[in-house]
Design a protein around this motif. Structure first.
Motif, PDB file in Angstrom:
ATOM      1  N   ASP A  28       2.034 -11.159  -6.735  1.00  0.00           N
ATOM      2  CA  ASP A  28       0.724 -10.554  -6.477  1.00  0.00           C
ATOM      3  C   ASP A  28       0.220 -10.928  -5.083  1.00  0.00           C
ATOM      4  OD1 ASP A  28       0.486  -9.165  -8.842  1.00  0.00           O
ATOM      5  OD2 ASP A  28      -0.682 -10.712  -9.874  1.00  0.00           O
ATOM      6  N   GLU A  29       0.399 -12.203  -4.755  1.00  0.00           N
ATOM      7  CA  GLU A  29      -0.032 -12.709  -3.453  1.00  0.00           C
ATOM      8  C   GLU A  29       0.744 -12.000  -2.329  1.00  0.00           C
ATOM      9  OE1 GLU A  29      -0.417 -17.310  -2.294  1.00  0.00           O
ATOM     10  OE2 GLU A  29       1.654 -16.634  -2.259  1.00  0.00           O
ATOM     11  N   LEU A  30       2.045 -11.832  -2.556  1.00  0.00           N
ATOM     12  CA  LEU A  30       2.893 -11.170  -1.566  1.00  0.00           C
ATOM     13  C   LEU A  30       2.495  -9.706  -1.404  1.00  0.00           C
ATOM     14  CD1 LEU A  30       5.403 -11.333   0.260  1.00  0.00           C
ATOM     15  CD2 LEU A  30       6.798 -10.809  -1.754  1.00  0.00           C
ATOM     16  N   GLU A  31       2.230  -9.057  -2.540  1.00  0.00           N
ATOM     17  CA  GLU A  31       1.838  -7.644  -2.491  1.00  0.00           C
ATOM     18  C   GLU A  31       0.526  -7.471  -1.725  1.00  0.00           C
ATOM     19  OE1 GLU A  31       1.207  -5.817  -6.298  1.00  0.00           O
ATOM     20  OE2 GLU A  31       1.231  -3.800  -5.458  1.00  0.00           O
ATOM     21  N   GLN A  97       9.144  -9.870   6.902  1.00  0.00           N
ATOM     22  CA  GLN A  97       8.805 -10.796   5.815  1.00  0.00           C
ATOM     23  C   GLN A  97       8.481 -12.191   6.341  1.00  0.00           C
ATOM     24  OE1 GLN A  97      10.707 -11.039   2.009  1.00  0.00           O
ATOM     25  NE2 GLN A  97      11.821  -9.134   2.329  1.00  0.00           N
ATOM     26  N   ALA A  98       9.146 -12.610   7.414  1.00  0.00           N
ATOM     27  CA  ALA A  98       8.882 -13.951   7.940  1.00  0.00           C
ATOM     28  C   ALA A  98       7.452 -14.049   8.464  1.00  0.00           C
ATOM     29  CB  ALA A  98       9.886 -14.301   9.035  1.00  0.00           C
ATOM     30  N   ARG A 103       1.941 -16.015   7.372  1.00  0.00           N
ATOM     31  CA  ARG A 103       0.531 -15.716   7.065  1.00  0.00           C
ATOM     32  C   ARG A 103       0.104 -16.315   5.732  1.00  0.00           C
ATOM     33  NH1 ARG A 103      -1.699  -9.937   8.467  1.00  0.00           N
ATOM     34  NH2 ARG A 103      -1.732 -10.149  10.718  1.00  0.00           N
ATOM     35  N   LEU A 104       1.055 -16.381   4.790  1.00  0.00           N
ATOM     36  CA  LEU A 104       0.745 -16.941   3.469  1.00  0.00           C
ATOM     37  C   LEU A 104       0.791 -18.463   3.480  1.00  0.00           C
ATOM     38  CD1 LEU A 104       2.743 -14.456   1.179  1.00  0.00           C
ATOM     39  CD2 LEU A 104       0.257 -14.751   1.252  1.00  0.00           C
ATOM     40  N   GLY A 105       1.099 -19.059   4.632  1.00  0.00           N
ATOM     41  CA  GLY A 105       1.135 -20.516   4.726  1.00  0.00           C
ATOM     42  C   GLY A 105       2.413 -21.132   4.186  1.00  0.00           C
ATOM     43  N   LYS A 106       3.428 -20.303   3.958  1.00  0.00           N
ATOM     44  CA  LYS A 106       4.698 -20.848   3.450  1.00  0.00           C
ATOM     45  C   LYS A 106       5.461 -21.503   4.603  1.00  0.00           C
ATOM     46  CE  LYS A 106       3.964 -18.465  -0.444  1.00  0.00           C
ATOM     47  NZ  LYS A 106       3.700 -19.000  -1.765  1.00  0.00           N
ATOM     48  N   THR A 107       6.113 -22.599   4.285  1.00  0.00           N
ATOM     49  CA  THR A 107       6.833 -23.333   5.335  1.00  0.00           C
ATOM     50  C   THR A 107       8.339 -23.329   5.110  1.00  0.00           C
ATOM     51  OG1 THR A 107       6.563 -25.366   4.064  1.00  0.00           O
ATOM     52  CG2 THR A 107       4.903 -24.893   5.767  1.00  0.00           C
ATOM     53  N   ARG A 108       8.759 -22.718   4.013  1.00  0.00           N
ATOM     54  CA  ARG A 108      10.173 -22.762   3.634  1.00  0.00           C
ATOM     55  C   ARG A 108      10.620 -21.355   3.258  1.00  0.00           C
ATOM     56  NH1 ARG A 108      12.580 -23.920  -1.544  1.00  0.00           N
ATOM     57  NH2 ARG A 108      14.605 -24.942  -1.332  1.00  0.00           N
ATOM     58  N   LEU A 109      11.718 -20.898   3.866  1.00  0.00           N
ATOM     59  CA  LEU A 109      12.292 -19.600   3.519  1.00  0.00           C
ATOM     60  C   LEU A 109      13.574 -19.831   2.725  1.00  0.00           C
ATOM     61  CD1 LEU A 109      12.059 -17.667   6.938  1.00  0.00           C
ATOM     62  CD2 LEU A 109      10.433 -17.595   5.026  1.00  0.00           C
ATOM     63  N   GLY A 196      15.113  -6.132  -6.756  1.00  0.00           N
ATOM     64  CA  GLY A 196      14.187  -7.180  -7.149  1.00  0.00           C
ATOM     65  C   GLY A 196      12.870  -6.621  -7.660  1.00  0.00           C
ATOM     66  N   PRO A 197      11.959  -7.533  -8.043  1.00  0.00           N
ATOM     67  CA  PRO A 197      10.667  -7.121  -8.596  1.00  0.00           C
ATOM     68  C   PRO A 197       9.743  -6.560  -7.517  1.00  0.00           C
ATOM     69  CG  PRO A 197      10.724  -9.510  -8.334  1.00  0.00           C
ATOM     70  CD  PRO A 197      12.103  -9.009  -7.998  1.00  0.00           C
ATOM     71  N   HIS A 198       8.829  -5.679  -7.909  1.00  0.00           N
ATOM     72  CA  HIS A 198       7.797  -5.197  -7.020  1.00  0.00           C
ATOM     73  C   HIS A 198       7.036  -6.377  -6.437  1.00  0.00           C
ATOM     74  CE1 HIS A 198       4.815  -2.400  -5.491  1.00  0.00           C
ATOM     75  NE2 HIS A 198       3.872  -3.160  -6.010  1.00  0.00           N
ATOM     76  N   PRO A 199       6.725  -6.458  -5.148  1.00  0.00           N
ATOM     77  CA  PRO A 199       6.787  -5.374  -4.159  1.00  0.00           C
ATOM     78  C   PRO A 199       8.058  -5.321  -3.309  1.00  0.00           C
ATOM     79  CG  PRO A 199       5.581  -7.201  -3.216  1.00  0.00           C
ATOM     80  CD  PRO A 199       6.016  -7.635  -4.603  1.00  0.00           C
ATOM     81  N   PHE A 200       9.089  -6.082  -3.649  1.00  0.00           N
ATOM     82  CA  PHE A 200      10.254  -6.129  -2.752  1.00  0.00           C
ATOM     83  C   PHE A 200      10.876  -4.755  -2.461  1.00  0.00           C
ATOM     84  CE2 PHE A 200      10.271 -10.707  -3.922  1.00  0.00           C
ATOM     85  CZ  PHE A 200      10.285 -11.229  -2.642  1.00  0.00           C
TER      86      PHE A 200
END
Lengths: 403, 297
Positions: A28-31, A97-98, A103-109, A196-200
């Motif tokens: 949801d956050e990604l979408e 996506q990166a 923007r989402l504050g993620k530090t690990r891919l 994969g699942p929406h929104p991918f």
């Protein structure tokens, strides 16, 4: 509604979100972040800037006249995604996506990879953005694509060989999903295809739409009209969706997706998901799937690690059902012969994945004839495949290698 | 050893609770959907609460190490203090499972497990135990078997319902209709990351109990049960949950005791599967009995 306007989560009866509840908040956050980015000029400017100064966009169109002689004389135009930084179309999606992950504050891919092209692209973006990177890759693939494993490690990524199941792309996705469930707070799963699942499926498609949008304008400028046909290889289906999308609502443009038929679509050893599969649920979406009567996923086989996947993106399943795209099988032998042909007639060594599309175009050109214009997505270059191709054609000089 | 554990409340018979006949019309289907049956699982949970800290729910996969042994092992759970059995159907791509359960279920598949054997095992086990038995299945096998046919055959085999780790209520319309018609419980998952709105939806769509995932992660023993579990159970109660069971990461009697201080049930899997792999049915029985000490008041 125009075919180009599909936004998910469903494409007809396909798509959706078949994942553990633990992942729903992250999806949801990604979408939400993706939806905001679509209309955010700052995001668009940053991505366009990277494409211009880092990816190398727009990519070229190359007309291949000597190759065309083997394809019924049809006019064949290559969309040169192989010339992108990191060597394939994969970088288009990874950079998009990166930026969202940051923007989402993620530090690990984290990422899955088959041929290693998506893993290399993800490791590249992680290096560029200063993020931690873990790539899951089936053990079979780490062996047949060892050069890409070295590239990823050189770029600072951790490559984890996956030893469960068929030890290929399918199992790499399972491991990446398990990692994501456990580490979703600081981790973005940078899924590399339109599955994969929406929104991918919609998000990855949208980041690759630039391929078709550029190519459509380039072909119009070069030939004064739209191509008669557009062709691409289909594993999960990201490069194909990327080039097809701009043409979905052009009824006079025929679309062809070439699936990996391994030893042959009528043998047990293939990866021709739409040709031979039936609808089911895998990796978070409903789509065509290679499976047994009980719904257990069947192991796929292809000489190309990037197409060696028993599933396919849900939008492709829908486009197959409504008859907008024709999906046809190409065997290992056909693909390898096409790889050699393009190399020798044009001085361009394509990835084995991409060679499936070229093999399809050889047959398609013979059918459409010399008046036809065929646009092919040359999705990746073949440097990574030299060991496989060398062994296949017996051109590795073993004595020299020992010097 | 006490005689085989008999649930303190006699389970409600499926045969008296609901008809297995497929409704002939849409109106009949709607009527069936409205039928308020007593959940055998919820009844078992309530009964356990009356005499103990709460329920112990034990997971084992069908077909591991072979079909016959998996049936004996499940019966041994019931004989050694387990209150509800969760019977896992092996699946090729179990994304919610850690290494122990993956290894066992993939071994079952390599040994030739077929979905039909899941129903055979369910019938054989429910014929020998008096506690509720549910399936745990990933969604694709159910889709391929046919959702309606799956529900009918599960009920006919004496099964009480199903836990669906990769089916969220949003995608579950077919399963909701089939489980209503067949009189089966349906157990959806709730996660620490779920919003309040999603927890409410999990509570209103689940029947039997809500499966509270203790931690952000996959199945497998952990030294500590995440503090997030207690917060999640509290949020589920606020959302109206009457029965909440906690799973993922629970592997000792002490952890069972801790979880049951705030939840209605504790779900244990990997440690039982590990016992079965290493010491057979006897080891499963001993492990279950030890875990069950955590349910004592």
């Amino acid at each position: 509604m125009a075919l180009r306007d599909e936004l998910g989560p469903y494409f007809g009866e396909y798509g959706g979100r078949f994942v553990p509840e633990s992942l729903i908040e992250a999806l949801d956050e990604l979408e939400a972040a993706y939806t905001a980015a679509k209309t955010d000029p700052e995001f668009q400017a940053e991505l366009a800037g990277l494409h211009a100064s880092y990816t190398g966009r727009p990519s070229l169109i190359t007309e291949v006249k000597r190759f065309s002689e083997h394809a019924g004389g049809a006019r064949v135009l290559l969309k040169r995604e192989d010339l992108n930084h990191t060597g394939s179309h994969k970088i288009n999606n990874v950079l998009g996506q990166a930026i969202i992950a940051r923007r989402l504050g993620k530090t690990r891919l984290i990422a899955e990879t088959g041929a290693g092209q998506h893993g290399v692209a993800t490791a590249t973006a992680a290096a560029l953005f200063g993020m931690e990177c873990v790539v899951y890759m089936g053990q079979v693939d780490t062996e047949r694509q060892s050069l890409n494993v070295a590239r990823m490690r050189l770029l600072g990524a951790e490559v984890i060989p996956v030893t469960t199941g068929s030890r290929t792309l399918k199992d790499a996705i399972n491991e990446a999903l398990r990692d994501w469930v456990a580490n979703v707070e600081n981790t973005h799963y940078l899924l590399g295809t339109v599955a994969g699942p929406h929104p991918f499926p919609v998000m990855v498609r949208d980041f690759h739409r630039i391929i078709g949008e550029e190519a459509r304008a380039q072909v119009l400028a070069l030939t004064g009209k739209l191509p008669d046909a557009v062709a691409a290889c289909v594993g999960g289906g990201s490069n194909a969706m990327g080039i097809f999308h701009a043409f979905l609502d052009d009824p006079d443009v025929a679309l062809f997706g070439y699936e990996a038929a391994g030893d042959g679509a009528d043998t047990p050893r293939h990866a021709a998901t739409i040709t031979k599969g039936r609808p089911g649920v895998l990796h978070g979406a409903r789509s065509y799937l290679l499976q047994d009567e009980d719904g257990q996923t069947v192991e796929s086989h292809s000489i190309s690690a990037g197409l060696d996947y028993p599933g396919v993106g849900p939008e492709h399943s829908w486009l197959a059902d409504i008859g907008r795209v024709n999906y046809l099988p190409i065997t290992d032998d056909q693909a390898m012969n096409a790889l050699r042909l393009l190399s020798r007639t044009e001085g361009i060594i394509p990835a084995i994945e991409t060679a499936h599309a070229l093999a399809g175009v050889i047959e398609l050109g013979k059918k459409l004839g010399p008046d036809a214009v065929i646009l092919v997505n040359l999705s990746g270059r073949g440097d990574k495949d030299m060991v496989t191709a060398g062994n296949y054609f017996g051109v590795l000089d073993t004595d020299a290698a020992q010097l | 050893m006490a005689s085989p554990a008999v649930s303190d409340a006699a389970p409600v018979s499926h045969e008296t609770a609901v008809s297995h006949e497929a409704p002939a019309t849409a109106a009949a289907a709607a009527a069936a959907a409205d039928y308020q049956r007593v959940s055998t699982i919820e009844a078992a949970l309530v009964a356990r609460k009356a005499v103990s800290r709460g329920a112990l729910i034990g997971y084992l996969p069908v077909g591991f190490p072979d079909l016959a042994t998996s049936i004996e092992a499940a019966v041994a759970l019931a004989e050694n203090g387990v209150d509800i059995i969760e019977l896992g159907l092996p699946y090729s791509d179990p994304v919610m499972d850690g290494p122990v359960i993956q290894k066992a279920t993939l071994a079952a598949l390599a040994g030739g497990f077929r979905l039909s054997q899941g129903f055979e095992a369910m019938a054989a086990i429910t014929a020998r135990v008096d506690i509720p038995v549910v399936f745990m299945s990933y969604w694709n096998p159910v889709v391929q078997y046919g959702v309606e046919r799956f529900a009918t055959d599960l009920a006919a085999a004496g099964g009480a319902g199903m836990i669906t780790p990769d089916l969220i209520p949003d995608e579950a319309a077919a399963w909701m209709a089939a489980s209503d018609r067949a009189g089966l419980d349906r157990i959806f998952l709730a996660a620490p990351s779920s919003t309040d709105a999603r927890l409410s939806n999990a509570v209103s769509t689940s029947r039997g109990f809500v499966y509270a995932v203790s931690t952000m992660g996959i199945t497998g023993a952990r030294a500590d049960v995440d503090a997030a579990a207690q917060g999640l159970v509290a949020r589920l109660r606020t959302a109206g949950a009457t029965s909440t069971c906690v799973g993922v990461g629970i592997s000792s009697a002490e952890q069972v005791r801790e979880v049951l201080s705030y939840a209605d049930g504790a779900i244990v899997g990997s440690v039982l599967v590990k016992a079965l792999a290493e010491g057979g049915v006897a080891a499963v029985a001993a492990t279950a009995a030890e875990l069950a000490t955590g349910t004592k008041l």
